[in-house]
Design a protein around this motif. Structure first.
Motif, short mmCIF file in Angstrom:
data_model
loop_
_atom_site.label_atom_id
_atom_site.label_comp_id
_atom_site.label_asym_id
_atom_site.label_seq_id
_atom_site.Cartn_x
_atom_site.Cartn_y
_atom_site.Cartn_z
N LEU A 209 9.00 11.52 1.31
CA LEU A 209 10.12 10.59 1.43
C LEU A 209 10.75 10.32 0.06
O LEU A 209 11.97 10.20 -0.06
CB LEU A 209 9.66 9.28 2.08
CG LEU A 209 9.45 9.35 3.59
CD1 LEU A 209 8.71 8.10 4.09
CD2 LEU A 209 10.78 9.50 4.34
N ARG A 210 9.91 10.23 -0.98
CA ARG A 210 10.44 10.00 -2.33
C ARG A 210 11.28 11.19 -2.77
O ARG A 210 12.32 11.03 -3.41
CB ARG A 210 9.29 9.74 -3.31
CG ARG A 210 8.60 8.42 -3.06
CD ARG A 210 7.45 8.15 -4.05
NE ARG A 210 6.75 6.94 -3.65
CZ ARG A 210 5.45 6.87 -3.31
NH1 ARG A 210 4.69 7.95 -3.37
NH2 ARG A 210 4.92 5.73 -2.93
N LEU B 153 5.95 1.68 9.75
CA LEU B 153 5.47 2.64 8.76
C LEU B 153 6.32 3.91 8.86
O LEU B 153 6.57 4.38 9.97
CB LEU B 153 3.99 2.97 9.00
CG LEU B 153 3.38 4.05 8.10
CD1 LEU B 153 3.30 3.60 6.65
CD2 LEU B 153 1.98 4.45 8.58
N HIS B 154 6.73 4.43 7.71
CA HIS B 154 7.44 5.71 7.67
C HIS B 154 8.63 5.75 8.61
O HIS B 154 8.90 6.76 9.26
CB HIS B 154 6.47 6.86 7.98
CG HIS B 154 5.40 7.01 6.93
ND1 HIS B 154 4.14 7.47 7.19
CD2 HIS B 154 5.42 6.72 5.60
CE1 HIS B 154 3.42 7.48 6.08
NE2 HIS B 154 4.18 7.03 5.10
N SER C 185 0.81 -1.22 0.00
CA SER C 185 0.00 0.00 0.00
C SER C 185 0.84 1.28 0.00
O SER C 185 0.40 2.31 -0.49
CB SER C 185 -0.91 0.01 1.22
OG SER C 185 -0.15 -0.17 2.41
N VAL D 94 7.23 3.49 -0.64
CA VAL D 94 7.90 4.79 -0.64
C VAL D 94 9.17 4.84 -1.49
O VAL D 94 9.66 5.92 -1.78
CB VAL D 94 8.26 5.26 0.78
CG1 VAL D 94 7.02 5.50 1.60
CG2 VAL D 94 9.17 4.29 1.49
N GLN E 76 -1.14 -4.56 5.02
CA GLN E 76 -1.29 -3.38 4.15
C GLN E 76 -1.85 -2.25 5.03
O GLN E 76 -2.72 -2.48 5.86
CB GLN E 76 -2.27 -3.65 3.00
CG GLN E 76 -1.94 -4.89 2.17
CD GLN E 76 -0.78 -4.67 1.20
OE1 GLN E 76 -0.27 -3.56 1.05
NE2 GLN E 76 -0.34 -5.75 0.56
N ILE E 77 -1.31 -1.05 4.84
CA ILE E 77 -1.72 0.07 5.68
C ILE E 77 -3.15 0.48 5.32
O ILE E 77 -3.50 0.63 4.15
CB ILE E 77 -0.77 1.27 5.50
CG1 ILE E 77 0.69 0.83 5.70
CG2 ILE E 77 -1.15 2.40 6.46
CD1 ILE E 77 0.99 0.16 7.01
N LYS F 216 -0.84 10.51 5.14
CA LYS F 216 0.05 9.36 4.92
C LYS F 216 0.69 9.42 3.54
O LYS F 216 1.90 9.17 3.39
CB LYS F 216 -0.80 8.09 5.04
CG LYS F 216 -0.18 6.84 4.45
CD LYS F 216 -1.13 5.66 4.60
CE LYS F 216 -2.10 5.51 3.43
NZ LYS F 216 -1.70 4.53 2.42
N ASP F 217 -0.08 9.79 2.56
CA ASP F 217 0.41 9.81 1.18
C ASP F 217 1.33 11.01 0.95
O ASP F 217 2.27 10.93 0.16
CB ASP F 217 -0.79 9.81 0.23
CG ASP F 217 -1.75 8.70 0.62
OD1 ASP F 217 -1.44 7.54 0.34
OD2 ASP F 217 -2.77 8.98 1.27
N VAL G 283 14.03 6.98 -6.45
CA VAL G 283 13.07 5.90 -6.43
C VAL G 283 13.16 5.11 -7.73
O VAL G 283 13.87 5.52 -8.65
CB VAL G 283 11.63 6.44 -6.23
CG1 VAL G 283 11.51 7.11 -4.87
CG2 VAL G 283 11.25 7.40 -7.34
N ASN H 123 4.60 9.80 2.18
CA ASN H 123 5.23 8.93 1.17
C ASN H 123 5.92 9.77 0.10
O ASN H 123 7.06 9.50 -0.30
CB ASN H 123 4.18 8.04 0.49
CG ASN H 123 3.64 6.97 1.41
OD1 ASN H 123 4.22 6.69 2.47
ND2 ASN H 123 2.52 6.37 1.03
N GLU H 124 5.23 10.78 -0.38
CA GLU H 124 5.76 11.59 -1.48
C GLU H 124 6.94 12.42 -1.00
O GLU H 124 7.92 12.59 -1.73
CB GLU H 124 4.63 12.47 -2.04
CG GLU H 124 4.72 12.76 -3.51
CD GLU H 124 4.92 11.52 -4.40
OE1 GLU H 124 4.26 10.49 -4.18
OE2 GLU H 124 5.77 11.62 -5.32
#
Lengths: 264, 427
Positions: B200-201, B304-305, A59, A62, B318-319, B193-194, A184, B197-198
């Protein structure tokens, strides 16, 4: 055949190994099995991938760029479950491939590291690549992979210090995964100049084969990477080919890249 | 500061705590583990940057120049110390217990977030980096980050879930006015959360010149301890102020918990005291609806993270997608120290639904003339509950972590305060 034996065979043939990645269950479970088989076998005019990376769709990927993020999402929406991973690994092994799993840590943590290693081994898996697990946090995983005789592949990056290269290489088995660039996953026009330097720095700390991933998409790039690495890892380019052309496209790319690693 | 030793309670524990210039005993191990939680579950590519940050922070803590500069900014720029306000009329609805509000809403930029941001931004300068990225949910951390970057001349990019950019449009405008670039994130649930994620990318790609200014006491080591330490000032002030005002320690401290930075900040002032520490999580539409983000109440341990902690996940790990009416609490994880405090029993965590929070939101507005952030309204709802338990002798400190200006759209819709709704009702 163990990963060690696969790399040794490639090395005796005077070439690098080709590693191809696809997410399991993408776009659906049955279709995914066909894609992996195509990846293993190639077109018939040439062999396919020496090692197959079976991705566990997650899900929150990252470390993945848009292509693999989208494919993982497709697999999850089509109902992929962690238990299906082992079926896919089995089917890769029965097609004559050498499967390793690429997975973020939480699904393994949740499944139970020991149970995961056990079930993967009995499905024919040879190793696991864990992009968000560093050796310092891997005590339970080291024990589980020892017990079930699975290779554990940790990553090194251009930013890794000498001390961390040594520590990571020591904890790894099978091969070491070198990230070619800071970033990435995703196809790139050029593979970072940092990659050759990183491989060289890593070799000072280990005799394990070193595979280079992130950004490779063409036979030319594969040849370039093959000139300094023991393995060439291709992911997003396979996903894009699978999406556009299905198993035939995947087989063609595998064979094409296979020519690349032989030219390197 | 008033002397504080002439109060009832466990004298030894407190004397131990107060006599040390730097309180010890609540730090994680050297690799950032709080018991089984915390650590670093993150890509190798980022470890060097985390090590650099940890080392720089170690140095900075011992550097009087850094300590003075941060102290000066907190005082002259952020407006610390923040007030402790007794909420007399609100207290009447809490079983008569005295409710004291720690007014982080009065800080510059309107929330506690500025404490962390100023500290980290000074570290960015020390590390010689020129670019800052951050995630934001409600926009409070994004606004605080954009503010610090404007002040200290740093490039600033804020990742914000697309859903949140709509819920918090005013804060998007605010960040842009301050010179930050706001990048809406449309992947996953398009919320906090998303956005992380972004971010971190971005970080893994640009880490050589970029600092990820994480907004909560979560993530890989050293973030949980760094962010906590930068917010400890909340609890230290609140403790002194409560003693001065009431002559004793409070019975309980209440704070909302999303990632948990305001809660860990205020809790730390009272960890060695005989004071109940209660975190209130957002239960959204209720646990049965599946639409909530009460991670500690309903979640289970995972990674997570960057850290191991409680999180909301399905049976495959899965989160899960979190939900709350409050964008700042809408997160399926929580800082690792909270997980440790929960398991050790030192703190307790209770869920509060959207409806309970919104009733408390309106009640505080109408009884005290203070419009709280909807995040903080979860703590207020919790305080009403605690007050009824404690009765008229009780004293509760509530961390009013932010102001509610940014939530007016949500509140107007919820209570039907918008003109269009009036017209529809009258037709």
């Amino acid at each position: 055949m163990s990963l060690h034996e696969v790399f040794t065979a490639c090395s005796r043939a005077g070439r690098a190994a080709l590693l191809g990645y696809l997410p399991a269950g993408y776009p659906t479970l049955p279709r995914s099995r066909e894609l992996f088989t195509a990846m293993v076998r190639g077109t018939g005019e040439g062999p396919g991938c020496d090692i197959v990376e079976v991705g566990l769709p997650y899900s929150d990927p990252v470390l993945d760029g848009p292509t693999i993020q989208a494919a993982s999402g497709t697999a999850l929406r089509s109902g992929f479950r962690v238990r299906d991973l082992f079926d896919v690994v089995s089917s890769v092994a029965s097609a004559g491939g050498h499967p390793v799993v690429m997975t973020y840590w939480n699904p393994v943590h949740h499944y139970g590291p020991d149970a995961f290693a056990r079930d993967l081994r009995s499905a024919g898996g040879l190793g696991v690549i864990t992009p968000d697990l560093i050796p310092e946090e891997a005590e339970e995983w080291l024990a589980a992979t020892e017990r079930h005789e699975l290779d554990r592949i940790f990553l090194v990056a251009p930013s890794s210090t000498e001390q961390r290269l040594a520590l990571t290489a020591k904890a790894s088995s099978g091969f070491v995964y070198a990230a070619s660039v800071m970033g990435v996953t995703g196809a790139r026009d050029s593979v970072g100049a940092a990659a050759a330097g990183l491989v060289e720095r890593t070799r000072a700390h280990t005799d394990l084969p070193i595979g280079v991933g992130l950004g490779v998409r063409s036979a030319e790039q594969a040849a370039e990477v093959a000139s300094f690495a023991d393995g060439v890892i291709v992911g997003s380019a396979f996903v894009t080919r699978a999406e556009q052309q299905g198993p035939e496209g995947v087989a063609e790319l595998a064979t094409d890249l296979g020519r690349g690693v032989r030219a390197g | 500061m008033a002397p504080v030793r002439d109060v009832s309670g466990t004298e030894n524990a407190r004397a131990h705590h107060r006599d040390k210039a730097v309180p010890e005993g609540h730090d994680p191990d050297e690799r950032g583990h709080f018991g089984p939680y915390g650590g670093r579950f993150m890509p190798e590519a980022l470890i060097a940057a985390q090590d650099e940050l940890a080392a720089e922070y170690e140095k900075a803590q011992r550097d009087p120049e850094f300590v003075d500069e941060l102290g000066r900014l907190l005082r002259d720029y952020a407006g610390r110390p923040s007030l402790l306000t007794e909420a007399e009329r609100f207290s009447e609805h809490a079983g008569g217990a005295r409710i004291l509000l720690k007014r982080e809403d009065l800080n510059h930029t309107g929330s506690h977030k500025i404490n962390n941001v100023l500290g980290q931004a000074l570290l960015v300068k020390r590390m010689g980096k020129s670019r800052v990225i951050a995630e934001t949910g409600a926009g409070q951390h994004g606004v605080a980050t954009a503010t610090a970057c404007a002040l200290l001349d740093l490039d600033c990019v804020i990742y914000m879930g697309e859903v949140d950019t709509k819920r918090q449009a005013l804060n998007v405008a605010r960040m842009r006015l301050l010179g930050a670039e706001v990048r809406p994130v449309d992947t996953g649930s398009a919320t906090l959360k998303d956005a992380i994620n972004e971010a971190l990318r971005d970080w893994v790609t640009n880490v050589d010149h970029t600092h990820y200014l994480l907004g909560t006491a979560a993530g890989g080591h050293p973030f949980p301890v760094l962010v906590r330490n930068l917010h400890k000032v909340i609890g230290e002030e609140a403790r002194e102020q409560a003693l001065a005002l009431t002559g004793r320690l409070p019975d309980a401290v209440a704070a909302c918990v999303g990632g948990g930075s305001n809660a860990i900040g205020i809790f730390h002032g009272f960890l060695d005291d005989p004071v109940r520490l209660v975190g209130f999580e957002a239960e959204g539409h209720g646990v049965d609806s599946g639409e909530h983000c009460a991670t500690l109440t309903h979640g289970s341990p995972g990674t997570l993270h960057g850290a191991r902690s409680y999180l909301l996940q399905d049976e495959d790990g899965q989160i899960a997608e979190a939900y709350s009416i409050s964008a700042g609490l809408d997160y399926p994880g929580v800082g690792p120290e909270h997980s440790w405090l929960k398991d050790s029993g030192r703190a307790e965590y209770q869920p509060v639904t959207d409806d309970e929070a919104m009733q408390a939101f309106r009640l505080l507005s109408r009884t005290e003339g203070i419009i709280p952030a909807i995040e903080s309204a979860h703590a207020l709802a919790g305080a009403l509950r605690l007050g009824r338990e404690l009765g008229p002798d009780g004293v509760i400190v509530v961390n009013l972590s932010g102001r509610g200006d940014k939530d007016m759209d949500t509140a107007a819709n919820y209570f039907g305060l918008v003109p269009e709704a009036d017209q529809e009702e009258s037709q």
